[in-house]
Write a protein that holds these residues in place. Structure first.
Motif, PDB file in Angstrom:
ATOM      1  N   GLU A 150       0.820  -1.212   0.000  1.00 38.64           N
ATOM      2  CA  GLU A 150       0.000   0.000   0.000  1.00 38.64           C
ATOM      3  C   GLU A 150       0.854   1.262   0.000  1.00 38.64           C
ATOM      4  O   GLU A 150       0.352   2.363  -0.270  1.00 38.64           O
ATOM      5  CB  GLU A 150      -0.946   0.007   1.206  1.00 38.64           C
ATOM      6  CG  GLU A 150      -0.330   0.318   2.556  1.00 38.64           C
ATOM      7  CD  GLU A 150       0.279  -0.887   3.262  1.00 38.64           C
ATOM      8  OE1 GLU A 150       0.467  -0.831   4.488  1.00 38.64           O
ATOM      9  OE2 GLU A 150       0.588  -1.886   2.571  1.00 38.64           O
ATOM     10  N   HIS A 151       2.152   1.131   0.271  1.00 42.90           N
ATOM     11  CA  HIS A 151       3.058   2.280   0.287  1.00 42.90           C
ATOM     12  C   HIS A 151       3.620   2.611  -1.092  1.00 42.90           C
ATOM     13  O   HIS A 151       4.326   3.594  -1.244  1.00 42.90           O
ATOM     14  CB  HIS A 151       4.221   2.016   1.253  1.00 42.90           C
ATOM     15  CG  HIS A 151       3.845   2.155   2.689  1.00 42.90           C
ATOM     16  ND1 HIS A 151       4.218   3.215   3.468  1.00 42.90           N
ATOM     17  CD2 HIS A 151       3.088   1.363   3.491  1.00 42.90           C
ATOM     18  CE1 HIS A 151       3.734   3.074   4.685  1.00 42.90           C
ATOM     19  NE2 HIS A 151       3.048   1.949   4.723  1.00 42.90           N
ATOM     20  N   SER A 152       3.346   1.780  -2.063  1.00 42.05           N
ATOM     21  CA  SER A 152       3.916   1.971  -3.402  1.00 42.05           C
ATOM     22  C   SER A 152       2.830   1.781  -4.452  1.00 42.05           C
ATOM     23  O   SER A 152       2.114   0.785  -4.435  1.00 42.05           O
ATOM     24  CB  SER A 152       5.049   0.961  -3.628  1.00 42.05           C
ATOM     25  OG  SER A 152       5.355   0.817  -4.986  1.00 42.05           O
ATOM     26  N   ARG A 153       2.734   2.732  -5.370  1.00 38.06           N
ATOM     27  CA  ARG A 153       1.719   2.628  -6.413  1.00 38.06           C
ATOM     28  C   ARG A 153       1.966   1.402  -7.297  1.00 38.06           C
ATOM     29  O   ARG A 153       1.022   0.696  -7.670  1.00 38.06           O
ATOM     30  CB  ARG A 153       1.727   3.901  -7.283  1.00 38.06           C
ATOM     31  CG  ARG A 153       0.490   4.066  -8.142  1.00 38.06           C
ATOM     32  CD  ARG A 153      -0.721   4.396  -7.280  1.00 38.06           C
ATOM     33  NE  ARG A 153      -1.961   4.398  -8.035  1.00 38.06           N
ATOM     34  CZ  ARG A 153      -3.139   4.767  -7.524  1.00 38.06           C
ATOM     35  NH1 ARG A 153      -3.217   5.155  -6.275  1.00 38.06           N
ATOM     36  NH2 ARG A 153      -4.224   4.751  -8.255  1.00 38.06           N
ATOM     37  N   GLY A 154       3.235   1.144  -7.594  1.00 37.12           N
ATOM     38  CA  GLY A 154       3.557  -0.011  -8.419  1.00 37.12           C
ATOM     39  C   GLY A 154       3.194  -1.314  -7.730  1.00 37.12           C
ATOM     40  O   GLY A 154       2.646  -2.232  -8.352  1.00 37.12           O
ATOM     41  N   MET A 155       3.493  -1.409  -6.431  1.00 38.99           N
ATOM     42  CA  MET A 155       3.173  -2.619  -5.689  1.00 38.99           C
ATOM     43  C   MET A 155       1.671  -2.745  -5.456  1.00 38.99           C
ATOM     44  O   MET A 155       1.131  -3.852  -5.367  1.00 38.99           O
ATOM     45  CB  MET A 155       3.912  -2.623  -4.354  1.00 38.99           C
ATOM     46  CG  MET A 155       5.388  -2.934  -4.477  1.00 38.99           C
ATOM     47  SD  MET A 155       5.712  -4.581  -5.185  1.00 38.99           S
ATOM     48  CE  MET A 155       5.154  -5.644  -3.858  1.00 38.99           C
ATOM     49  N   LEU A 156       0.979  -1.611  -5.366  1.00 40.70           N
ATOM     50  CA  LEU A 156      -0.476  -1.633  -5.231  1.00 40.70           C
ATOM     51  C   LEU A 156      -1.096  -2.261  -6.479  1.00 40.70           C
ATOM     52  O   LEU A 156      -2.019  -3.074  -6.393  1.00 40.70           O
ATOM     53  CB  LEU A 156      -1.005  -0.212  -5.028  1.00 40.70           C
ATOM     54  CG  LEU A 156      -2.463  -0.064  -4.581  1.00 40.70           C
ATOM     55  CD1 LEU A 156      -2.665  -0.662  -3.191  1.00 40.70           C
ATOM     56  CD2 LEU A 156      -2.867   1.408  -4.567  1.00 40.70           C
ATOM     57  N   LYS A 157      -0.536  -1.907  -7.641  1.00 45.82           N
ATOM     58  CA  LYS A 157      -1.002  -2.512  -8.894  1.00 45.82           C
ATOM     59  C   LYS A 157      -0.753  -4.023  -8.880  1.00 45.82           C
ATOM     60  O   LYS A 157      -1.597  -4.807  -9.317  1.00 45.82           O
ATOM     61  CB  LYS A 157      -0.269  -1.880 -10.090  1.00 45.82           C
ATOM     62  CG  LYS A 157      -0.653  -0.448 -10.410  1.00 45.82           C
ATOM     63  CD  LYS A 157       0.177   0.073 -11.567  1.00 45.82           C
ATOM     64  CE  LYS A 157      -0.148   1.516 -11.895  1.00 45.82           C
ATOM     65  NZ  LYS A 157      -1.496   1.676 -12.490  1.00 45.82           N
ATOM     66  N   PHE A 158       0.407  -4.415  -8.380  1.00 42.91           N
ATOM     67  CA  PHE A 158       0.755  -5.836  -8.328  1.00 42.91           C
ATOM     68  C   PHE A 158      -0.208  -6.592  -7.403  1.00 42.91           C
ATOM     69  O   PHE A 158      -0.657  -7.692  -7.725  1.00 42.91           O
ATOM     70  CB  PHE A 158       2.194  -5.991  -7.834  1.00 42.91           C
ATOM     71  CG  PHE A 158       2.655  -7.419  -7.730  1.00 42.91           C
ATOM     72  CD1 PHE A 158       2.875  -8.177  -8.872  1.00 42.91           C
ATOM     73  CD2 PHE A 158       2.854  -8.003  -6.495  1.00 42.91           C
ATOM     74  CE1 PHE A 158       3.302  -9.498  -8.789  1.00 42.91           C
ATOM     75  CE2 PHE A 158       3.277  -9.327  -6.393  1.00 42.91           C
ATOM     76  CZ  PHE A 158       3.498 -10.070  -7.543  1.00 42.91           C
ATOM     77  N   MET A 159      -0.544  -5.980  -6.261  1.00 43.86           N
ATOM     78  CA  MET A 159      -1.468  -6.602  -5.323  1.00 43.86           C
ATOM     79  C   MET A 159      -2.845  -6.773  -5.960  1.00 43.86           C
ATOM     80  O   MET A 159      -3.494  -7.808  -5.792  1.00 43.86           O
ATOM     81  CB  MET A 159      -1.567  -5.759  -4.045  1.00 43.86           C
ATOM     82  CG  MET A 159      -2.490  -6.352  -2.974  1.00 43.86           C
ATOM     83  SD  MET A 159      -2.308  -5.551  -1.362  1.00 43.86           S
ATOM     84  CE  MET A 159      -2.830  -3.876  -1.741  1.00 43.86           C
ATOM     85  N   VAL A 160      -3.290  -5.763  -6.705  1.00 39.68           N
ATOM     86  CA  VAL A 160      -4.583  -5.841  -7.391  1.00 39.68           C
ATOM     87  C   VAL A 160      -4.566  -6.964  -8.421  1.00 39.68           C
ATOM     88  O   VAL A 160      -5.541  -7.724  -8.544  1.00 39.68           O
ATOM     89  CB  VAL A 160      -4.912  -4.484  -8.057  1.00 39.68           C
ATOM     90  CG1 VAL A 160      -6.057  -4.637  -9.056  1.00 39.68           C
ATOM     91  CG2 VAL A 160      -5.261  -3.445  -7.003  1.00 39.68           C
ATOM     92  N   LYS A 161      -3.466  -7.089  -9.157  1.00 45.52           N
ATOM     93  CA  LYS A 161      -3.355  -8.165 -10.152  1.00 45.52           C
ATOM     94  C   LYS A 161      -3.461  -9.532  -9.488  1.00 45.52           C
ATOM     95  O   LYS A 161      -4.096 -10.447 -10.013  1.00 45.52           O
ATOM     96  CB  LYS A 161      -2.024  -8.053 -10.901  1.00 45.52           C
ATOM     97  CG  LYS A 161      -1.958  -6.904 -11.891  1.00 45.52           C
ATOM     98  CD  LYS A 161      -0.602  -6.872 -12.598  1.00 45.52           C
ATOM     99  CE  LYS A 161      -0.533  -5.706 -13.579  1.00 45.52           C
ATOM    100  NZ  LYS A 161       0.796  -5.640 -14.249  1.00 45.52           N
ATOM    101  N   GLU A 162      -2.832  -9.663  -8.315  1.00 39.72           N
ATOM    102  CA  GLU A 162      -2.891 -10.944  -7.594  1.00 39.72           C
ATOM    103  C   GLU A 162      -4.310 -11.270  -7.156  1.00 39.72           C
ATOM    104  O   GLU A 162      -4.759 -12.412  -7.267  1.00 39.72           O
ATOM    105  CB  GLU A 162      -1.964 -10.894  -6.372  1.00 39.72           C
ATOM    106  CG  GLU A 162      -0.494 -11.014  -6.700  1.00 39.72           C
ATOM    107  CD  GLU A 162       0.353 -11.183  -5.452  1.00 39.72           C
ATOM    108  OE1 GLU A 162       0.108 -10.458  -4.455  1.00 39.72           O
ATOM    109  OE2 GLU A 162       1.242 -12.047  -5.439  1.00 39.72           O
ATOM    110  N   ILE A 163      -5.026 -10.266  -6.654  1.00 41.28           N
ATOM    111  CA  ILE A 163      -6.401 -10.483  -6.191  1.00 41.28           C
ATOM    112  C   ILE A 163      -7.299 -10.862  -7.359  1.00 41.28           C
ATOM    113  O   ILE A 163      -8.097 -11.807  -7.275  1.00 41.28           O
ATOM    114  CB  ILE A 163      -6.936  -9.224  -5.470  1.00 41.28           C
ATOM    115  CG1 ILE A 163      -6.202  -9.036  -4.136  1.00 41.28           C
ATOM    116  CG2 ILE A 163      -8.440  -9.329  -5.237  1.00 41.28           C
ATOM    117  CD1 ILE A 163      -6.572  -7.761  -3.407  1.00 41.28           C
ATOM    118  N   ILE A 164      -7.168 -10.124  -8.475  1.00 37.90           N
ATOM    119  CA  ILE A 164      -7.995 -10.428  -9.651  1.00 37.90           C
ATOM    120  C   ILE A 164      -7.641 -11.804 -10.205  1.00 37.90           C
ATOM    121  O   ILE A 164      -8.524 -12.566 -10.616  1.00 37.90           O
ATOM    122  CB  ILE A 164      -7.839  -9.336 -10.726  1.00 37.90           C
ATOM    123  CG1 ILE A 164      -8.559  -8.060 -10.261  1.00 37.90           C
ATOM    124  CG2 ILE A 164      -8.368  -9.804 -12.078  1.00 37.90           C
ATOM    125  CD1 ILE A 164      -8.635  -6.956 -11.281  1.00 37.90           C
TER     126      ILE A 164
END
Length: 356
Positions: free
Chosen positions: A222-236
């Motif tokens: 949640e501290h990084s926009r790039g990692m936030l995108k990665f987390m969303v990809k994992e959830i989807i």
């Protein structure tokens, strides 16, 4: 008649035979060891220090796709959340809640507006951010044994496997000599997932070395926009059944909760589905087209999104706004204390005015 010497010899042979049988029984009774490098299980606390947590404070969804049930308390109480315990004295909790009300009510008009609540939510979310930063400093030192300010993937892998019960010195020696590690399938799968996250947290140019800031992104995406995108990809990826990289309502509510064995379990499952349906239709699906895209989920997951904070503020007010004036009075917050704090206050109205 058997001589004394023959008797002793026979007794000794019987003893050795029994000893051999018992040794065989002991060997076959032991559980199989997946690796010769395994030793006693590590303290789970040590493991949690270096493994990205599933639960992220102040984020609406867990990293496994479940809704964060404590979100409202986290963004209303911040670091004070631990002070509101179920077994704590209601009178003390009531006083603490009154103090919080006065802090949120910036203009001192005895009621909380959506804007005031939005400001407060952003402030409490930032508290969780700062707490994660401080904890990361300690965790980073634990995985940076040489203190050079960078952690290699191999250094992290050694610490991770040590936390899973492997012998740290033997693991380090085998990695140094490029020897094969005998790791069970489950642990290897976790390692593979962690390595993907490591790549994502490694800012360009990639060198497989993480500094303290990058390690923070690794543990707290949640501290990084790039990692936030990665987390969303994992959830989807986990929820998307047809592979279109989008989520329908049916996909979002189909995450298995467990086996339904009785009516009580069925009720729990029904409530779970109801909560997810409401969150999908009213919050995540921003344009209400019945489809949640990666962009919509990313905005929803971003804890520092001011627009989301305002929407959340309005929803929190709506829950307890009994007089429908779009504000929260102290009496309303005290009455709905369980929603805001997780703690139910008894006889909340009796001493409101004499205490506040």
């Amino acid at each position: 008649m058997m001589s004394r010497q023959a008797f002793l010899c026979s007794l000794g042979s019987l003893y050795l035979s029994l000893l051999f049988v018992f040794l065989l029984m002991d060997v076959y009774a032991r559980p199989a060891n997946n690796s010769a490098l395994k030793e006693k299980p590590a303290d789970s606390r040590d493991e949690n220090e270096i493994v990205p947590p599933d639960h992220l404070n102040g984020v609406k969804m867990e990293m496994d796709g479940h809704l964060n049930k404590e979100f409202h308390q986290e963004v209303f109480l911040g670091k004070e959340m631990e002070e509101f315990e179920e077994d704590s004295e209601p009178r003390k909790n009531r006083k603490k809640l009154m103090v919080i009300f006065s802090k949120v009510d910036v203009n001192n008009d005895k009621k909380i507006s959506a804007k005031e609540m939005q400001r407060w939510i952003m402030e409490k979310t930032d508290e969780h951010f700062q707490e994660a930063v401080e904890e990361n400093k300690m965790h980073f030192r634990a995985v940076d044994p040489d203190g050079d300010g960078h952690v290699s993937w191999d250094e992290y892998k050694i610490k991770f496997l040590a936390s899973k019960g492997f012998n740290e010195k033997e693991i380090a020696e085998k990695i140094k000599n490029n020897e094969e590690l005998k790791i069970d399938e489950e642990t290897q799968e976790v390692l593979d997932n962690l390595k993907d996250r490591w790549y994502q947290a490694d800012n360009p140019p990639p060198d497989m070395l993480l500094n303290e800031e990058e390690f923070l992104s690794f543990l707290h995406p949640e501290h990084s926009r790039g990692m936030l995108k990665f987390m969303v990809k994992e959830i989807i990826r986990d929820l998307d059944q047809d592979g279109d990289k989008k989520l329908t309502l049916s996909e979002f509510i189909s995450l298995p909760v467990g086996t339904v064995e009785n009516q009580q379990a069925q009720d729990i499952d029904d409530d779970w589905v109801k909560d997810r349906r409401k969150e999908f239709e009213e919050v995540i699906d921003a344009n209400h087209d019945g489809i949640v895209t990666m962009e919509e989920l990313e905005e929803y997951m971003d804890p520092m999104n001011e627009y989301n904070a305002l929407n959340e503020a309005k929803q929190m007010i709506a829950v307890a706004d009994e007089n429908q004036n779009h504000h929260l009075e102290l009496e309303e917050i005290l009455k709905y204390s369980e929603y805001f704090t997780g703690s139910k206050l008894m006889d909340y109205a009796r001493n409101v005015h004499e205490e506040f």
